[in-house]
Design a protein around this motif. Sequence first.
Motif, PDB file in Angstrom:
ATOM      1  N   GLN A 204       0.837  -1.191   0.000  1.00 43.57           N
ATOM      2  CA  GLN A 204       0.000   0.000   0.000  1.00 43.57           C
ATOM      3  C   GLN A 204       0.876   1.246   0.000  1.00 43.57           C
ATOM      4  OE1 GLN A 204      -2.318  -0.529   3.632  1.00 43.57           O
ATOM      5  NE2 GLN A 204      -2.095  -2.738   3.329  1.00 43.57           N
ATOM      6  N   VAL A 205       0.359   2.302  -0.597  1.00 42.51           N
ATOM      7  CA  VAL A 205       1.060   3.578  -0.612  1.00 42.51           C
ATOM      8  C   VAL A 205       0.040   4.684  -0.428  1.00 42.51           C
ATOM      9  CG1 VAL A 205       0.941   3.639  -3.144  1.00 42.51           C
ATOM     10  CG2 VAL A 205       2.545   5.125  -1.958  1.00 42.51           C
ATOM     11  N   ASP A 206       0.395   5.669   0.382  1.00 42.42           N
ATOM     12  CA  ASP A 206      -0.469   6.837   0.561  1.00 42.42           C
ATOM     13  C   ASP A 206       0.414   8.053   0.776  1.00 42.42           C
ATOM     14  OD1 ASP A 206      -0.260   7.365   3.697  1.00 42.42           O
ATOM     15  OD2 ASP A 206      -0.525   5.209   3.418  1.00 42.42           O
ATOM     16  N   ARG A 207      -0.120   9.206   0.394  1.00 47.52           N
ATOM     17  CA  ARG A 207       0.632  10.453   0.519  1.00 47.52           C
ATOM     18  C   ARG A 207       0.175  11.188   1.775  1.00 47.52           C
ATOM     19  NH1 ARG A 207       3.818  12.994  -2.931  1.00 47.52           N
ATOM     20  NH2 ARG A 207       3.077  11.791  -4.725  1.00 47.52           N
ATOM     21  N   GLN A 208       1.130  11.622   2.563  1.00 45.75           N
ATOM     22  CA  GLN A 208       0.856  12.338   3.804  1.00 45.75           C
ATOM     23  C   GLN A 208       0.573  13.819   3.522  1.00 45.75           C
ATOM     24  OE1 GLN A 208       0.715  10.487   6.801  1.00 45.75           O
ATOM     25  NE2 GLN A 208       0.779   8.951   5.159  1.00 45.75           N
ATOM     26  N   PRO A 209      -0.029  14.534   4.486  1.00 42.95           N
ATOM     27  CA  PRO A 209      -0.300  15.961   4.271  1.00 42.95           C
ATOM     28  C   PRO A 209       0.942  16.773   3.929  1.00 42.95           C
ATOM     29  CG  PRO A 209      -1.536  15.155   6.161  1.00 42.95           C
ATOM     30  CD  PRO A 209      -0.617  14.045   5.752  1.00 42.95           C
ATOM     31  N   ASN A 210       2.117  16.339   4.421  1.00 42.32           N
ATOM     32  CA  ASN A 210       3.347  17.080   4.125  1.00 42.32           C
ATOM     33  C   ASN A 210       3.951  16.693   2.776  1.00 42.32           C
ATOM     34  OD1 ASN A 210       4.260  14.526   4.687  1.00 42.32           O
ATOM     35  ND2 ASN A 210       5.614  15.125   6.363  1.00 42.32           N
ATOM     36  N   GLY A 211       3.268  15.807   2.031  1.00 43.33           N
ATOM     37  CA  GLY A 211       3.736  15.420   0.708  1.00 43.33           C
ATOM     38  C   GLY A 211       4.564  14.155   0.675  1.00 43.33           C
ATOM     39  N   GLU A 212       4.962  13.628   1.828  1.00 47.58           N
ATOM     40  CA  GLU A 212       5.765  12.410   1.845  1.00 47.58           C
ATOM     41  C   GLU A 212       4.903  11.192   1.526  1.00 47.58           C
ATOM     42  OE1 GLU A 212       7.724  12.015   5.544  1.00 47.58           O
ATOM     43  OE2 GLU A 212       9.028  13.766   5.276  1.00 47.58           O
ATOM     44  N   LEU A 213       5.545  10.179   0.940  1.00 52.49           N
ATOM     45  CA  LEU A 213       4.865   8.926   0.627  1.00 52.49           C
ATOM     46  C   LEU A 213       5.174   7.895   1.699  1.00 52.49           C
ATOM     47  CD1 LEU A 213       5.472   8.560  -3.226  1.00 52.49           C
ATOM     48  CD2 LEU A 213       3.412   9.332  -2.069  1.00 52.49           C
ATOM     49  N   HIS A 214       4.140   7.204   2.171  1.00 52.39           N
ATOM     50  CA  HIS A 214       4.303   6.114   3.118  1.00 52.39           C
ATOM     51  C   HIS A 214       3.930   4.811   2.427  1.00 52.39           C
ATOM     52  CE1 HIS A 214       4.147   8.482   7.194  1.00 52.39           C
ATOM     53  NE2 HIS A 214       5.188   8.778   6.427  1.00 52.39           N
ATOM     54  N   PHE A 215       4.859   3.862   2.454  1.00 51.27           N
ATOM     55  CA  PHE A 215       4.614   2.545   1.882  1.00 51.27           C
ATOM     56  C   PHE A 215       4.449   1.544   3.022  1.00 51.27           C
ATOM     57  CE2 PHE A 215       6.579   4.813  -1.540  1.00 51.27           C
ATOM     58  CZ  PHE A 215       6.037   4.281  -2.699  1.00 51.27           C
ATOM     59  N   ARG A 216       3.488   0.636   2.863  1.00 49.74           N
ATOM     60  CA  ARG A 216       3.215  -0.366   3.894  1.00 49.74           C
ATOM     61  C   ARG A 216       3.247  -1.755   3.283  1.00 49.74           C
ATOM     62  NH1 ARG A 216       1.515   1.953   8.551  1.00 49.74           N
ATOM     63  NH2 ARG A 216       0.872   4.152   8.408  1.00 49.74           N
ATOM     64  N   ARG A 217       3.686  -2.704   4.114  1.00 49.02           N
ATOM     65  CA  ARG A 217       3.675  -4.110   3.719  1.00 49.02           C
ATOM     66  C   ARG A 217       2.241  -4.612   3.682  1.00 49.02           C
ATOM     67  NH1 ARG A 217       8.154  -3.711   7.296  1.00 49.02           N
ATOM     68  NH2 ARG A 217      10.140  -4.310   6.305  1.00 49.02           N
ATOM     69  N   PRO A 218       2.020  -5.793   3.082  1.00 49.30           N
ATOM     70  CA  PRO A 218       0.650  -6.329   3.050  1.00 49.30           C
ATOM     71  C   PRO A 218       0.016  -6.483   4.423  1.00 49.30           C
ATOM     72  CG  PRO A 218       2.028  -7.507   1.489  1.00 49.30           C
ATOM     73  CD  PRO A 218       2.942  -6.602   2.254  1.00 49.30           C
ATOM     74  N   ASP A 219       0.836  -6.687   5.472  1.00 50.34           N
ATOM     75  CA  ASP A 219       0.279  -6.815   6.819  1.00 50.34           C
ATOM     76  C   ASP A 219       0.066  -5.471   7.505  1.00 50.34           C
ATOM     77  OD1 ASP A 219       2.859  -6.027   7.344  1.00 50.34           O
ATOM     78  OD2 ASP A 219       3.459  -7.859   8.382  1.00 50.34           O
ATOM     79  N   GLY A 220       0.319  -4.370   6.796  1.00 51.03           N
ATOM     80  CA  GLY A 220       0.071  -3.042   7.345  1.00 51.03           C
ATOM     81  C   GLY A 220       1.278  -2.383   7.984  1.00 51.03           C
ATOM     82  N   ARG A 221       2.380  -3.108   8.145  1.00 48.27           N
ATOM     83  CA  ARG A 221       3.574  -2.514   8.764  1.00 48.27           C
ATOM     84  C   ARG A 221       4.210  -1.499   7.825  1.00 48.27           C
ATOM     85  NH1 ARG A 221       7.649  -6.874  10.265  1.00 48.27           N
ATOM     86  NH2 ARG A 221       6.822  -7.838   8.356  1.00 48.27           N
ATOM     87  N   LEU A 222       4.692  -0.424   8.396  1.00 47.42           N
ATOM     88  CA  LEU A 222       5.285   0.658   7.613  1.00 47.42           C
ATOM     89  C   LEU A 222       6.665   0.259   7.129  1.00 47.42           C
ATOM     90  CD1 LEU A 222       4.798   3.648   6.733  1.00 47.42           C
ATOM     91  CD2 LEU A 222       6.087   4.310   8.775  1.00 47.42           C
ATOM     92  N   LEU A 223       6.922   0.504   5.852  1.00 46.89           N
ATOM     93  CA  LEU A 223       8.250   0.274   5.297  1.00 46.89           C
ATOM     94  C   LEU A 223       9.132   1.481   5.619  1.00 46.89           C
ATOM     95  CD1 LEU A 223       7.544  -1.290   1.798  1.00 46.89           C
ATOM     96  CD2 LEU A 223       8.969  -2.287   3.569  1.00 46.89           C
ATOM     97  N   PRO A 224      10.266   1.283   6.268  1.00 44.58           N
ATOM     98  CA  PRO A 224      11.119   2.431   6.600  1.00 44.58           C
ATOM     99  C   PRO A 224      11.722   3.047   5.350  1.00 44.58           C
ATOM    100  CG  PRO A 224      12.249   0.380   7.102  1.00 44.58           C
ATOM    101  CD  PRO A 224      10.843   0.004   6.710  1.00 44.58           C
TER     102      PRO A 224
END
Length: 279
Positions: A204-224
């Motif tokens: 999963q990928v989503d864009r934060q209000p500050n413009g940064e992209l957050h990627f998550r594993r299929p189990d929901g854990r955040l990819l550093p």
Amino acid sequence: MVVLRGRLAPEVGALLVQALAAAREAVFQQRRADVSAETHPADVSAETPTMAQQQADALALLVETALHSGIDPGAPGERYQVVVHVDAPVLADPDAPGQSVLEDGTHVSAETSRRLACDASRVVMRHAADGQVVEVGARTRTIPPAIRRALHHRDRGCRFPGCGLPFGQEHHIRHWAHGGPTTLSTLSLLCRRHHRAVHEEGYQVDRQPNGELHFRRPDGRLLPEVPPPAATHADPVQALRARHEAQGLRIHARTASPGWLGERLDVGWAIDVMHPLAG
């Protein structure tokens, strides 16, 4: 001999099959012309190659053509196109009933259709209850060329953490089938591998209000986020020599030459030397 095995995405497999068929025909015609030009009869086995030999020759022709013409496939709008017929409800909801098939009838998953539709030429067709086409819209691009150029200038490559390939595919963070707008802030650049991972492997990928992209594993854990690679010195050889001089190291042609002459290992002597050091 070299044996190649691989698993390809449906649309890539369709391209490869069509390309191999065209290349086999080209090789066959060339071989036929060469045999006709010879004054002596050619060997029968050379005139009738097996299917495996034909496939190998066709693949070699594709490789030579790609290397001769350049590996870059060009802008998405200029590439060879794979036609996918997909019902609108399927794009919005992968679990919705409806078709998702290639032009030759090969079925593909709804998520594959959603990935391909991220950036593609789109033709909207309306059908009557009996399946007859009643309306065909004009072909449009899901991402206009100006926005695509701005996206490539901004992202400079795949945004998946740790990837950074300098080329990629345009990805709608919120798919346009869900009402997501096609604006620079709602797009990101992903390489082919990670674009498939986001659409078809649960990432999963989503864009934060500050413009940064957050990627998550299929189990929901955040990819550093992976830090950028260290800057490379303009003259790395000179920089390495300067570091050696500062440390008092003298590197010459025989620095890495071993002192071992091939004799057998004296285990007892090695233990006597190493054991006190280990203690």
